[in-house]
Design an enzyme around this catalytic site. Structure first.
Site, PDB file in Angstrom:
ATOM      1  CB  SER A  43      -0.969   0.018   1.189  1.00 32.83           C
ATOM      2  OG  SER A  43      -0.280   0.280   2.393  1.00 32.83           O
ATOM      3  CE  LYS A  86      -2.805   2.376   4.821  1.00 33.49           C
ATOM      4  NZ  LYS A  86      -2.620   1.558   3.647  1.00 33.49           N
TER       5      LYS A  86
END
Length: 167
Positions: A43, A86
């Site tokens: 991701s 993230k």
């Protein structure tokens, strides 16, 4: 042949104990402020790859707030994966808007040279509330992040585990 050992070369039990105690104290201090983590998944491609080792500062956000573009590790017991990594995209008070696959922060189009490929996502508009951040993976088309109801905005105090300070 027998080797002779000078008194100055002898390792005494006291020296060994001192070395062990100092090592344990240094390791304890290190672990109070830092952790090592391993990236699992894609991701954050192209910035972080599966298997990359990360050094996290786990106390920084007790003294200051996350900043735009910080890379953080988030701890969430309610997700299939307990820890996710993230990038902070919006901080408290920011108006985050995604329109026609383009990201705007406070009505300014954001140029992101770190993302893996052009984003293909639903339109979205929100204002980040106090004490929260909006996060996204750099591999936008393969990231479960603040755009999803499952993750949503992240609470700075209870959900951010640490800031990535070294890869």
């Amino acid at each position: 042949m027998v080797a002779e050992i000078n008194k100055s070369e002898k390792i005494t039990l006291r020296d060994l104990i001192k070395t062990i105690v100092v090592s344990v104290v240094i390791a304890g201090i290190f672990l109070m402020f830092f952790r090592i983590a391993t990236v699992q998944g894609n991701s954050m491609d192209k910035t972080l790859a599966d298997g990359d080792k990360l050094l996290l500062n786990t106390t920084l956000y007790k003294m200051e707030k996350p900043k735009y573009k910080d890379i953080v590790v988030i701890k969430r017991d309610d997700l299939p994966v307990k820890f996710i990594v993230k990038r902070v995209i919006g901080i408290e008070g920011d108006k985050v808007r995604i329109k026609d696959n383009k990201l705007y922060i406070n009505e300014e189009l954001i140029q992101e040279d770190y993302i893996n490929e052009e984003m293909k996502t639903d339109n979205l508009e929100l204002t980040v509330t106090e004490g929260k951040v909006f996060v996204m993976g750099d591999n936008r088309n393969y990231s479960t992040d603040s755009r999803s109801k499952q993750v949503g905005v992240i609470d700075c105090k209870s959900e951010i585990y640490g800031k990535v300070i070294f890869v």
